[in-house]
Structures are given as structure tokens and as C-alpha cells.
Write an enzyme that holds these catalytic residues in place. Structure first.
Site, short mmCIF file in Angstrom:
data_model
loop_
_atom_site.label_atom_id
_atom_site.label_comp_id
_atom_site.label_asym_id
_atom_site.label_seq_id
_atom_site.Cartn_x
_atom_site.Cartn_y
_atom_site.Cartn_z
N ASP A 130 0.83 -1.21 0.00
CA ASP A 130 0.00 0.00 0.00
C ASP A 130 0.87 1.26 0.00
OD1 ASP A 130 -2.34 -1.52 0.07
OD2 ASP A 130 -2.32 -1.63 2.25
N LYS A 159 -11.67 -6.35 -5.80
CA LYS A 159 -13.06 -6.37 -5.31
C LYS A 159 -14.04 -6.03 -6.43
CE LYS A 159 -11.81 -5.13 -0.54
NZ LYS A 159 -10.38 -4.78 -0.68
N ASP A 183 -20.05 -6.35 -10.78
CA ASP A 183 -20.76 -5.81 -11.94
C ASP A 183 -21.71 -6.89 -12.45
OD1 ASP A 183 -21.47 -4.24 -14.24
OD2 ASP A 183 -19.51 -3.27 -14.10
N ILE A 184 -22.33 -6.65 -13.59
CA ILE A 184 -23.16 -7.71 -14.18
C ILE A 184 -22.25 -8.86 -14.61
CG2 ILE A 184 -24.96 -6.11 -14.94
CD1 ILE A 184 -23.82 -6.45 -17.80
N SER A 185 -22.83 -10.05 -14.71
CA SER A 185 -22.02 -11.25 -14.95
C SER A 185 -21.12 -11.13 -16.17
CB SER A 185 -22.94 -12.47 -15.11
OG SER A 185 -23.71 -12.65 -13.95
N THR A 243 -19.84 -8.62 -17.66
CA THR A 243 -18.72 -7.68 -17.49
C THR A 243 -17.66 -8.25 -16.56
OG1 THR A 243 -20.26 -5.87 -17.83
CG2 THR A 243 -18.16 -5.29 -16.85
N ARG A 293 -2.12 -7.97 13.38
CA ARG A 293 -1.06 -7.16 13.99
C ARG A 293 -0.18 -8.01 14.89
NH1 ARG A 293 -1.93 -4.39 10.63
NH2 ARG A 293 -2.53 -2.20 10.51
N GLY A 328 0.21 -5.11 6.14
CA GLY A 328 0.75 -3.96 5.42
C GLY A 328 1.70 -3.16 6.27
N ARG A 329 1.14 -2.16 6.97
CA ARG A 329 1.97 -1.19 7.69
C ARG A 329 3.00 -1.78 8.65
NH1 ARG A 329 -3.33 2.28 8.67
NH2 ARG A 329 -4.08 0.14 8.47
O1 C5P Z 1 -1.56 -1.87 6.91
P1 C5P Z 1 -2.52 -2.99 7.18
O2 C5P Z 1 -1.84 -4.24 7.71
O3 C5P Z 1 -3.69 -2.55 8.02
O4 C5P Z 1 -3.06 -3.37 5.72
C1 C5P Z 1 -4.04 -4.36 5.53
C2 C5P Z 1 -4.39 -4.48 4.09
O5 C5P Z 1 -5.53 -5.32 3.98
C3 C5P Z 1 -4.76 -3.17 3.41
O6 C5P Z 1 -4.37 -3.28 2.04
C4 C5P Z 1 -6.26 -3.12 3.54
O7 C5P Z 1 -6.85 -2.38 2.51
C5 C5P Z 1 -6.61 -4.59 3.40
N1 C5P Z 1 -7.88 -4.96 4.01
C6 C5P Z 1 -8.17 -4.76 5.35
N2 C5P Z 1 -9.37 -5.12 5.86
C7 C5P Z 1 -10.27 -5.66 5.07
C8 C5P Z 1 -10.02 -5.86 3.74
C9 C5P Z 1 -8.80 -5.50 3.23
O8 C5P Z 1 -7.33 -4.27 6.08
N3 C5P Z 1 -11.41 -6.05 5.60
#
Ligand code: C5P
Length: 229
Positions: A11, A63, A66-68, A70, A179, A208-209
């Protein structure tokens, strides 16, 4: 040693920064999530580069809804990129169309149940049927898998409930909102540790973070992997 159960969410602002991060992470990470936000800044080119040049696995988090016809066409186009996971909304018609589009490729279709950012009041505003949000999530997961989804995205709170469904046999559960103990929560509210998410039945965790904001992203990834059961 790297472990495909950890998926790192790239991200970062653009594909250039994504490539830099992935290069810095090197062998510590083998699986990356590229989201919608990066699509307009070179996300597909980045996916290609990481896959073809570095042999990484790619989860494209689009994510789709749309219609099937597409959805099928969009997924058929994306299937040419040799991606590993693609998200669509878990509505049965969307999942079925996505599976048609992915036919002949190795790309797994994962269903999104209810966005974790939505609470009951939001669902009321969207005219979504009454009931406990968690129950709706689990039911939507069952419907998505019944419709042919290879798996679902689930918060750690729902992973165990979904894993217990008969429909979930042999299916993937991919869990964001994870986390490591002591890590900053950011905007995530209901989190679990990587260890407990996997113990509750997740096949993969998305982080992510805690990785890309760390002083040493490689070490952060290795520590997460070392903590897995
Ligand atoms: O930085 P962090 O660990 O929170 O990132 C989690 C990733 O998972 C992000 O890309 C976030 O958009 C995605 N995500 C989420 N929760 C959801 C669906 C997707 O945190 N329910």
C-alpha cells in the site's frame, strides 16, 4: 526462510515505490497484495514485474462487482497476467462469472463478504437485510464458496466461524486486520496476531503497515513468519 502464508500489502503511493519496497524485502517475502489504489499508478505493470522477473506470487485486490458478462470479461483479461489471487464481491452471480473468466488459468477467486468498514447502520443505509453483521458475513461466505469461490477474505474474528462451515472444506481463508503483538493498530480496530489468525484457520495473512513502515521491513517480515504456528 520465506513463507507464502505471509502476504505483504504493497500500500505504497505508486508502482515505483512498490518495486523499491519489494526489492528491499528481497527473499524475506514471496507473496504481495496489490490494491485498487495502485491500479492507476502502474499496479498491473508492477504485478507483472514482480511475477515474471522476481518469481513472486501476486494477490490483486480489486473487489470486482458488476453484471455477470462484465465480470467474466474483466477476469478473463486479468487471467492473462498469471496472477495468483483475485478478489471479487462474494455475491453468487459475481463469483460464478469470475470463475468462468478465470477458467483455464491458475488464478484463485476470493470472495469479499461484507467490508469490515461497514457497520449495521451502513448496512441499513444500503438496504441490506436485518441481522447480526457477523452472522451475515458467515452466511455470505458460505454462499460465495457454494457458488464456486476458491476462498474468502475474512477478518480474524470470523476466520474460525468460516473455517467450521462445511462449505469451507478445501477452501482458502485470507485474513487482513492482523497485527504482531505490540504493533501499532493504525485504523484497524478488531485485530488478531498472525499466530492466532493462522491457528483459527486462515491459510494466509495480509499485513501492510507493520512491515512497510518498519525500520527494517525485512526483519519485520521475518519476525512475523517466525511467530506463525
Ligand atoms: O496496513 P494494514 O496491515 O492494516 O493493511 C491491511 C491491508 O488489507 C490493506 O491493504 C487493507 O486495505 C486490506 N484490508 C483490510 N481489511 C479488510 C479488507 C482489506 O485491512 N477487511
Amino acid at each position: 526462510m520465506t513463507d507464502d502464508r505471509l502476504i505483504v500489502a504493497l500500500d505504497v503511493p505508486n508502482a515505483h515505490a512498490g518495486l523499491e519496497l519489494a526489492t528491499r524485502l528481497g527473499d524475506a517475502v514471496n507473496f504481495y497484495k496489490i490494491g485498487l489504489g495502485m491500479l492507476t499508478t502502474g499496479g498491473l505493470a508492477l504485478a507483472n514485474e514482480l511475477k515474471q522477473e522476481q518469481g513472486k506470487r501476486i494477490f490483486l485486490d480489486m473487489k470486482l462487482f458488476d453484471i455477470s458478462a462484465t465480470v467474466e470479461k474483466a477476469v478473463r483479461g486479468l487471467a492473462q497476467f498469471d496472477l495468483d489471487f483475485l478478489t471479487v464481491h462474494g455475491d453468487p452471480h459475481v463469483v460464478k462469472a469470475a470463475k468462468e473468466g478465470a477458467a483455464g488459468s491458475n488464478m484463485k477467486i476470493l470472495g469479499v463478504t461484507i467490508l469490515t468498514s461497514l457497520d449495521r447502520a451502513d448496512l441499513d443505509a444500503c438496504l441490506i437485510q436485518q441481522g447480526d453483521v457477523q452472522e451475515l458475513v458467515v452466511t455470505r461466505a458460505a454462499r460465495a464458496m457454494e457458488a464456486g469461490a476458491d476462498g474468502v477474505i475474512a477478518s480474524p474474528q470470523e476466520a474460525a466461524l468460516i473455517r467450521a462451515l462445511p462449505e469451507a472444506k478445501g477452501k482458502l481463508i485470507v485474513t487482513p486486520g492482523v497485527r504482531p503483538a505490540g504493533a501499532a493498530l493504525g485504523d484497524q480496530k478488531r485485530v488478531a496476531t498472525p499466530h492466532s489468525a493462522i491457528k483459527d484457520g486462515a491459510n494466509h495473512i495480509v499485513v501492510g503497515r507493520p512491515v512497510w513502515q518498519a525500520d527494517s521491513p525485512g526483519q519485520a517480515a521475518r519476525d512475523i513468519i517466525a511467530s506463525l504456528p
